[in-house]
Design an enzyme around this catalytic site. Structure first.
Site, PDB file in Angstrom:
ATOM      1  N   ASP A   1       0.811  -1.207   0.000  1.00 51.20           N
ATOM      2  CA  ASP A   1       0.000   0.000   0.000  1.00 51.20           C
ATOM      3  C   ASP A   1       0.852   1.268   0.000  1.00 51.20           C
ATOM      4  OD1 ASP A   1      -2.589   1.436   0.478  1.00 51.20           O
ATOM      5  OD2 ASP A   1      -1.589   1.972   2.350  1.00 51.20           O
TER       6      ASP A   1
ATOM      7  N   GLU B   1       1.100  -0.475  -5.079  1.00 50.46           N
ATOM      8  CA  GLU B   1       0.122   0.572  -5.333  1.00 50.46           C
ATOM      9  C   GLU B   1       0.909   1.871  -5.430  1.00 50.46           C
ATOM     10  OE1 GLU B   1      -3.405   3.314  -3.641  1.00 50.46           O
ATOM     11  OE2 GLU B   1      -1.778   2.556  -2.414  1.00 50.46           O
TER      12      GLU B   1
END
Length: 639
Positions: A314, A367
């Site tokens: 993330d 990401e």
């Protein structure tokens, strides 16, 4: 005070050295609470890194959560910053925290950063847990699993607590969920499931992205062996498991990592480096070797102990950029005057090299929302070393296009054609993720213009375009059946919608589309090779139609994709074809079983009529708002 040198299971000098060097990649076997026996006496050894503390004690139910007496104190291993002590007769299930006295004399309780289990929120104590003893049955899966560069990869992203809930609103456990989730994923032909973060976190509405217990699978859904059971059963069913992982930042909650020993330890001491003002969290201090040991150990821990197949990492951009979502006075440049976080770059490269060393088949997905070069390039070539990157550009362009009214679409046709210009710059996964269906952004279905029926046709188009564009696939839960309200992040999905025919047919469409994807090699075999894609016509902006070829390694696998983004039927529409012969509709979003009109093209024999730079061409009728897949006859078409 006892002679610490006489104890049995103290961390070794080598382990301590590697921890401070940043290369103790299984530091969770040294730090934390470990059930053991010393001199024949069973108990638990507690070990914690707190170099600035003047005192560390064990607090729990056994001493009224005090932990200040000599009998409670841990011993400081000289010149290590590490405290450790064996407590006889303690067992698995013991609740505890560390009583820490800081250099300024302040005293406070902290949860164990390396705890394998934690109390169910809102309680915050750590729990002594034994992770050994589960008997895995997924050996065959682990032997055959591989990174799917030339294989199908279709990921179902889900938030565990809101996929389904019991009638009374209670959460399903990991074990209970296996009975619901696995048949659903198999029916829908997904190859992998991705769980949003399952590491312990105090606040439900952070969705797990603001963690406090990196080694503790959240107790909301059961105990560690329950999660092992779920992953084991998924593997036995042939479904891979990805975990959302958050090394970029952590929560500021008092019991967590912030000011762990009274001073910045896990976070940067410099607030301009530490603070994530947009999220109210703190960045890990990537300059400290001990943080590398902590985080890389944590990543390996999930592979080792829970058998995950990969991670979606993330907020990578927030790690790479010193100015990420900050105002001018909130950041400072690096030593070279740049805006790159050089420490974070080195950490990410070290992370990926280490994961692939131990787990060569792992999926490591970034990401990363900027145009940072070389995200999926090897470390030895100067890249970050991930093997996949979320294609945020494709997602933003595509959703930007489909939200335009039909009359505006011809003026935004470039949003459909531009993404192929960078489709091979990285190894991409195409995400239609949770971030796009929350906080007022509307659900995928509700983003569509037009009438009720046109919205469903538009969603079928979007998913067809998604599945047929180069790149691996990810869809957030609810999109597959047309969740109408955006993700509510507290209540379960609106499964009651499946009482309505339009949503049942939407689900049938997605299941059939996913099956088509798995079965047709042209849709995934050359995802990362420009030979796998060719425009037929990129320029029909006036009619909002795109057409292209997807190829596999064998010519017989070639597919023709035609998508009409307008609610207007196009008759006698001519397209060039790569080879002469008869072409059949392999798949159509207008199948009546999917909620379409049932309009169908009979087999189309090509003529030697040059069109779209091809020697041969065919004519067909393209229904309104339709997604068509054609294939040259030669074997029986799959309807």
């Amino acid at each position: 005070m006892a002679d610490i040198s006489a104890t049995v299971n103290l961390p070794s000098n080598d382990d301590i050295y590697l921890f401070h060097e940043g290369t103790n990649y299984r530091s969770y076997t040294m730090l934390g609470a470990h059930i053991a026996a010393e001199e024949g006496i069973p108990g638990v050894r507690f070990t914690v890194w707190a170099p600035h503390a003047t005192y560390v004690g064990l607090a729990g139910n056994h001493n009224g959560w005090d932990g200040t007496e000599d009998v409670d104190s841990l011993y400081k291993i000289p010149d290590s910053g590490i405290w450790s002590r064996f407590f006889p007769e303690m067992k698995a299930g013991t609740f505890y925290k560390y009583r820490i006295v800081a250099a300024d004399g302040s005293s406070f309780l902290k949860a164990d950063p390396y705890a394998f289990q934690a109390e169910v929120r809102p309680a915050t104590a750590s729990i002594v847990a034994e992770l050994d003893g589960y008997t895995w049955g997924d050996a065959a899966w682990r032997r055959r699993s591989k990174a799917p560069y030339q294989a199908p990869l279709n990921i179902y992203e889900m938030h565990f607590g809101t996929w389904r809930q019991k009638e009374d609103g209670e959460l399903f456990t990991y074990r209970e969920m296996s009975e619901l989730l696995i048949p659903y994923l198999l029916e829908m032909s997904y190859t992998h499931v991705e769980f949003m973060p399952l590491a312990e976190h105090p606040y439900d509405l952070s969705w797990g992205y603001q963690g406090t217990g990196y080694f503790a699978a959240t107790s909301r859904f059961g105990e560690p062996q329950d999660l092992m059971f779920l992953i084991d059963k998924l593997h036995q069913a042939g479904i891979g498991v990805l975990l959302d992982w958050v090394p970029a930042h952590f929560a500021k909650d008092a019991h967590g990592l912030r000011l762990f020993d009274g001073s910045p330890l896990y976070e940067y001491a410099d607030p301009m480096l530490a603070e994530k003002p947009g999220w109210g969290t703190l960045s890990f201090d990537f300059s400290k070797p001990e943080i590398s040991s902590f985080l890389i150990s944590n990543a390996l821990f999930w592979f080792e102990m829970y058998h995950i197949d990969g991670m979606r990492v993330d907020a990578v951009t927030s790690m790479l950029r010193l100015d990420f979502e900050k105002k001018n006075h909130e950041y400072r440049r690096n030593v070279n005057g740049g805006l790159e976080n050089l420490d974070a770059i080195r950490f990410i490269q070290q992370l990926n090299k280490t994961i692939y060393h131990y787990y060569p088949k792992a999926l490591m997905m970034a990401e990363e929302s900027s145009a940072w070069p070389g995200v999926t390039a090897p470390v030895h070539e100067g890249g970050l070393g991930f093997n996949y990157k979320w294609n945020m550009g494709w997602m933003n362009d595509t959703l930007g296009y489909i939200e335009h009214d039909f009359g505006e679409r011809p003026y935004h046709h470039h949003l459909l054609t531009f993404p192929i210009c960078y489709a091979y710059a990285e190894n991409y996964t195409l995400p239609l993720s949770h971030d796009e269906v929350v906080h007022g952004k509307k659900s995928l279905l509700d983003k569509m213009p037009g009438s009720y029926e046109q919205k469903f046709a538009g969603l079928r188009l979007l998913l067809g375009y998604h599945i047929s564009h180069p790149g691996k696939k990810l869809l957030f839960m609810g999109g597959e059946f047309g969740q109408y309200i955006e993700w509510k992040d507290q209540d379960q999905l609106d499964w009651l919608l499946l009482d309505y025919e339009s949503h049942r047919r939407m689900l049938a469409f997605t299941a059939a589309l996913n099956k088509l994807y798995v079965n047709e090699r042209a849709l995934w075999e050359l995802d990362h090779d420009m030979e796998g894609y060719q425009w037929i016509d990129a320029d029909d902006s006036g009619q909002s139609i795109v057409s292209y070829i997807r190829r596999g390694k064998k010519p017989v696998d070639t597919l023709l994709i035609i998508i009409n983004f307008q609610p207007v039927e196009r008759q006698l529409y001519r397209i060039g074809v790569p080879r002469p012969g008869t072409y059949e509709e392999l798949f159509s979003s207008e199948n009546i079983e999917f909620g379409g009109s049932g309009m169908h093209n009979d087999p189309m024999k090509s003529t030697k009529y040059e069109w779209h730079n091809q020697v041969n061409s065919i004519e067909l009728t393209i229904p309104p708002l339709s997604f068509l897949v054609l294939k040259k006859s030669g074997r029986k078409a799959v309807k």
